[in-house]
Write a protein that holds these residues in place. Structure first.
Motif, mmCIF file in Angstrom:
data_model
loop_
_atom_site.group_PDB
_atom_site.id
_atom_site.type_symbol
_atom_site.label_atom_id
_atom_site.label_comp_id
_atom_site.label_asym_id
_atom_site.label_seq_id
_atom_site.Cartn_x
_atom_site.Cartn_y
_atom_site.Cartn_z
ATOM 1 N N GLN A 55 1.224 -1.583 0.045
ATOM 2 C CA GLN A 55 0.218 -0.135 0.587
ATOM 3 C C GLN A 55 0.840 1.248 0.376
ATOM 4 O O GLN A 55 1.031 2.104 -0.682
ATOM 5 N N TRP A 56 1.706 1.340 1.420
ATOM 6 C CA TRP A 56 3.172 2.578 0.845
ATOM 7 C C TRP A 56 3.973 2.718 -0.235
ATOM 8 O O TRP A 56 4.227 3.643 -0.535
ATOM 9 N N GLN A 57 4.177 1.489 -0.624
ATOM 10 C CA GLN A 57 4.968 1.647 -2.053
ATOM 11 C C GLN A 57 3.883 2.193 -3.261
ATOM 12 O O GLN A 57 4.885 2.993 -3.431
ATOM 13 N N ARG A 58 3.230 2.062 -3.005
ATOM 14 C CA ARG A 58 2.331 2.071 -4.239
ATOM 15 C C ARG A 58 1.322 3.491 -4.167
ATOM 16 O O ARG A 58 1.441 4.649 -5.483
ATOM 17 N N TYR A 59 1.466 4.345 -2.812
ATOM 18 C CA TYR A 59 1.424 5.092 -2.541
ATOM 19 C C TYR A 59 1.805 6.330 -2.021
ATOM 20 O O TYR A 59 1.524 6.500 -0.808
ATOM 21 N N ALA A 60 2.992 6.631 -2.268
ATOM 22 C CA ALA A 60 4.201 6.994 -1.071
ATOM 23 C C ALA A 60 4.093 8.202 -0.616
ATOM 24 O O ALA A 60 4.546 8.643 0.529
ATOM 25 N N ASN A 79 -14.147 9.814 0.695
ATOM 26 C CA ASN A 79 -13.222 11.128 0.675
ATOM 27 C C ASN A 79 -13.467 11.925 -1.180
ATOM 28 O O ASN A 79 -13.505 10.647 -2.208
ATOM 29 N N PRO A 80 -12.720 12.267 -1.216
ATOM 30 C CA PRO A 80 -13.531 13.903 -2.643
ATOM 31 C C PRO A 80 -12.375 13.344 -4.125
ATOM 32 O O PRO A 80 -12.172 13.012 -4.345
ATOM 33 N N ASN A 81 -10.734 12.917 -3.181
ATOM 34 C CA ASN A 81 -9.347 12.203 -3.237
ATOM 35 C C ASN A 81 -9.883 11.877 -4.178
ATOM 36 O O ASN A 81 -9.827 10.322 -3.336
ATOM 37 N N PRO A 82 -9.686 11.271 -5.784
ATOM 38 C CA PRO A 82 -10.044 9.636 -5.692
ATOM 39 C C PRO A 82 -8.697 8.559 -5.201
ATOM 40 O O PRO A 82 -9.130 7.715 -5.508
ATOM 41 N N GLU A 83 -7.520 9.368 -4.746
ATOM 42 C CA GLU A 83 -5.382 8.345 -4.337
ATOM 43 C C GLU A 83 -6.365 8.121 -3.280
ATOM 44 O O GLU A 83 -6.395 7.068 -2.792
#
Length: 285
Positions: free
Chosen positions: A20-25, A219-223
């Motif tokens: 998860q955190w490597q994908r969404y660093a 959340n309104p932010n898609p990421e």
């Protein structure tokens, strides 16, 4: 390895967080336009800049460094531990800061007793196999007068029920497969929820029902939306708790001045300046 001291095996029950955190660093790091993580940190720990400035602070479950970023900006010197390879990401994100990352297990931390001025853990300990045990292991690392703050999933929220049912399957899927499924499922569920809310009269109740039956982050932010939904469905362990439980755990460790913070379930307590026995023993003549 890669600049991070390791005290655990490379693969463990927290592997989904490493993915998860490597994908969404950097997705949840604050920037010049937004301070959402800083606001979240204050609401879930209650720590002020005055309390953190110059202090040595332990971040338990630092992930990619989202809240350690906040604490270092507020003047703290931060040590972050994470069971997963996310510790590598935190080390990269906070390079040049007063921060050091370790890949370590909360149940067997490589630190001396009474090492830290303050300790916090935000959204992590309920993902261990024994949340109570994880909370109770932390006060020993606090200096006298230091504070422990934790935020855990709330047992008071009814919308968790269907999510828990789906989790019986989702946490068994490979992280890459689950993430690919959610990339397809989350956008239309979010759009449906937003669209229902515009129907006069019955729109909001219908949107609430859909969210209850098919819980995804809104959340309104898609990421952020996809990241937080994956964070809910992927971990092997997940538990929910009440204020009564957390207060009981803190009290059993001798913590005092217990405080309920802004977001359920967030609690902070302080380690006494003197041992309880010493403070309560009769005066010797």
């Amino acid at each position: 390895m890669r600049g991070v001291p390791r005290f655990v095996d490379a693969h463990n029950y927290a592997d989904s967080f490493g993915f998860q955190w490597q994908r969404y660093a950097r997705t949840q790091l604050d920037d010049a336009r937004a301070r959402e993580s800083e606001l979240d940190f204050g609401r879930k720990t209650g720590f002020t800049p005055e309390q953190l400035r110059g202090k040595l602070v332990l971040d338990v479950g630092c992930g990619m460094g989202r809240f350690a970023d906040v604490a270092t900006r507020l003047g703290a010197r931060v040590v972050g531990i994470d069971l997963s390879a996310a510790a590598e990401v935190a080390a990269r994100n906070l390079a040049g800061r007063e921060f050091r990352a370790f890949q370590a297990d909360v149940f067997n931390l490589p630190f001396a007793p009474e090492s830290f001025d303050h300790i916090y853990s935000i959204g992590v300990l309920h993902h261990t196999p024994d949340c109570e045990g994880a909370v109770k292991t932390l006060p020993q690392y606090l200096k006298p007068g230091g504070s422990l703050a934790v935020w855990l999933y709330s047992a008071y929220n009814r919308w968790y029920r269907f999510g828990d049912l789906y989790r019986k399957t989702t946490h068994r899927l490979p992280a890459t497969s689950l993430h690919a499924c959610l990339r397809v499922i989350v956008p239309p569920l979010y759009a449906l929820n937003r669209g229902l809310r515009h129907i006069p009269g019955i729109g909001r109740p219908l949107a609430g029902l859909v969210h209850h039956l098919f819980p995804v982050n809104l959340n309104p932010n898609p990421e952020w939306r996809l990241l937080d939904t994956f964070d809910w469905y992927s971990p092997q362990y997940q538990s929910k708790h009440t204020y009564e439980q957390v207060f009981r755990w803190f009290e059993s460790c001798g913590l005092e001045d217990l405080r309920v913070l802004e977001v359920p379930i967030a609690v902070r307590g302080r380690k006494p300046l003197q041992p309880i026995q010493a403070r309560t023993s009769p005066t010797q003549g």
